[in-house]
Design an enzyme around this catalytic site. Sequence first.
Site, short mmCIF file in Angstrom:
data_model
loop_
_atom_site.label_atom_id
_atom_site.label_comp_id
_atom_site.label_asym_id
_atom_site.label_seq_id
_atom_site.Cartn_x
_atom_site.Cartn_y
_atom_site.Cartn_z
N ARG A 1 0.77 -1.22 0.06
CA ARG A 1 0.03 0.05 -0.16
C ARG A 1 0.98 1.37 0.18
O ARG A 1 0.46 2.36 0.71
CB ARG A 1 -0.98 0.03 1.21
N SER B 1 -10.73 -0.36 2.68
CA SER B 1 -9.86 -0.61 3.80
C SER B 1 -9.57 0.86 4.52
O SER B 1 -8.83 1.42 3.72
CB SER B 1 -8.90 -1.40 3.60
N GLU C 1 -5.07 4.34 6.03
CA GLU C 1 -4.42 4.28 4.74
C GLU C 1 -5.02 5.38 3.79
O GLU C 1 -4.07 5.79 2.98
CB GLU C 1 -4.99 2.77 4.03
N1 EPU Z 1 -11.18 -10.19 9.94
C1 EPU Z 1 -11.91 -10.29 11.00
N2 EPU Z 1 -12.84 -9.31 11.21
C2 EPU Z 1 -13.26 -8.49 10.20
C3 EPU Z 1 -12.34 -8.28 8.94
C4 EPU Z 1 -11.41 -9.30 8.79
O1 EPU Z 1 -11.52 -11.14 11.93
O2 EPU Z 1 -14.16 -7.69 10.58
C5 EPU Z 1 -10.28 -11.30 9.55
C6 EPU Z 1 -10.74 -12.22 8.47
O3 EPU Z 1 -11.40 -13.19 9.00
C7 EPU Z 1 -9.56 -12.87 7.76
C8 EPU Z 1 -8.84 -11.56 8.08
O4 EPU Z 1 -9.03 -10.57 8.96
O5 EPU Z 1 -8.90 -13.87 8.56
C9 EPU Z 1 -8.31 -10.77 6.64
O6 EPU Z 1 -9.59 -10.28 6.17
P1 EPU Z 1 -9.88 -10.05 4.56
O7 EPU Z 1 -9.72 -11.39 3.74
O8 EPU Z 1 -11.39 -9.67 4.51
O9 EPU Z 1 -8.78 -9.13 3.92
P2 EPU Z 1 -8.10 -7.65 4.80
O10 EPU Z 1 -6.81 -8.12 5.31
O11 EPU Z 1 -9.13 -7.17 5.82
C10 EPU Z 1 -7.11 -6.89 2.73
C11 EPU Z 1 -7.09 -5.57 1.91
C12 EPU Z 1 -8.31 -5.41 1.27
C13 EPU Z 1 -8.38 -6.60 0.13
C14 EPU Z 1 -8.46 -8.00 0.79
C15 EPU Z 1 -8.45 -9.06 0.04
C16 EPU Z 1 -5.52 -4.15 3.27
C17 EPU Z 1 -5.42 -2.80 4.16
N3 EPU Z 1 -6.95 -4.57 2.87
O12 EPU Z 1 -8.30 -6.65 3.47
O13 EPU Z 1 -8.07 -4.24 0.34
O14 EPU Z 1 -9.61 -6.56 -0.77
O15 EPU Z 1 -7.01 -7.79 1.94
O16 EPU Z 1 -7.00 -9.08 -0.60
O17 EPU Z 1 -4.60 -4.66 2.76
C18 EPU Z 1 -8.51 -2.00 0.30
O18 EPU Z 1 -7.41 -1.67 0.28
O19 EPU Z 1 -9.34 -0.85 0.12
C19 EPU Z 1 -9.12 -3.25 0.31
C20 EPU Z 1 -10.59 -3.64 0.50
#
Ligand code: EPU
Length: 337
Positions: free
Chosen positions: A164, A237, A333
């Site tokens: 990012r 995010s 972010e």
């Molecule tokens: N999780 C929770 N609670 C929540 C949300 C997530 O426990 O409310 C846990 C999930 O269970 C999972 C882990 O966190 O084990 C990761 O969650 P998720 O796959 O939804 O991805 P993220 O890490 O929250 C990142 C990116 C997203 C991208 C997704 C998929 C960042 C800051 N965000 O989110 O990017 O779509 O991975 O690759 O790195 C964005 O940047 O705007 C964005 C949406």
Amino acid sequence: MPIQYNFDLKNANTLGLPAVASHFLPLTDPAQLFELCQNPGLKALPWRVLGGGSNLVLPEQINALVIAVALKGRRLLREDDEAWYVAAAGGESWHEFVAWTLAQGWAGLENLSLIPGTVGAAPVQNIGAYGVEVKDCLYELTAYSLADGHARVFSAAECQFAYRDSCFKQAEAGKWLIGEVVFKLSKSASIKTNYGDIGQELAALGLPLSASAVAQAVINVRQRKLPDPAVIGNAGSFFKNPVVTAELRGQVLAAHPELVSYPAGPDHYKLAAGWLIERAGWKGRQLGPAGMYQKQALVLVNHGGATQNDIASLTAAVQADVKEKFDVELEAEPVWW
Ligand code: EPU
């Protein structure tokens, strides 16, 4: 030059924050920058570059020249045995560009389907999702100097991409307008389906494995988990997933064995910020008109009528709670003007 005054940006930012720009110009030709640079009145103002407004937290009054990138066009530059080299103008919609590449039969960007925003903004924060980042396919880009309008080509290495992050958020921040991006789409690109729900969604779709099927799976998963900015204001995010030392991760893990984390280089781990925020009690919780989204705690949403101050209060409250409960610092972010 068709400068507009007191221009309303409420519909130009996906958080839907009230914002008025003292000076506004839609840029349709990079040559316009030369002219702007020769105007002493405009040169005296701060300049801000606006793409799709999907990673921005705007104040109510912006005393600046806001340049909205309206450069359009996309084309195949050349092709060799290894790859297609495809150029797109900075003002193109990211998702439409991705869909167009897939329709031509060029794979590589499918995991980045449905990300809001423009092609020119994509490299600034090195957009990423489902195991792919834009840096993986970016060959080079042409940027225009906000100081004098001259063009400069940045190779992928010169962009200094990281999670990012790029030079356009660091040393080069505020200095360039990204006019065109060239992607190298490999002819032997492998399809990446191993992130989270994507494999499962693909199986449920029952389609033969292809880049377009992966795009459809990504679209379905995103539509299920992430709020549509046209319906509820948000900037995706809102915090980065924090990268911490193995020692700090060990401390959190000792108290919370169910912590979600991933290895991130020697002696470091990336923690799931959504998990931390949820465990800190913020999933679906509001502070005034803003809150953390019910289905994905990492997404900050505007329930209606929020201003930059409301977003700042919520950001500080979430950061303070996560710091107190886990001793982890969360970094917002989006870019704040
Ligand atoms: N999780 C929770 N609670 C929540 C949300 C997530 O426990 O409310 C846990 C999930 O269970 C999972 C882990 O966190 O084990 C990761 O969650 P998720 O796959 O939804 O991805 P993220 O890490 O929250 C990142 C990116 C997203 C991208 C997704 C998929 C960042 C800051 N965000 O989110 O990017 O779509 O991975 O690759 O790195 C964005 O940047 O705007 C964005 C949406």
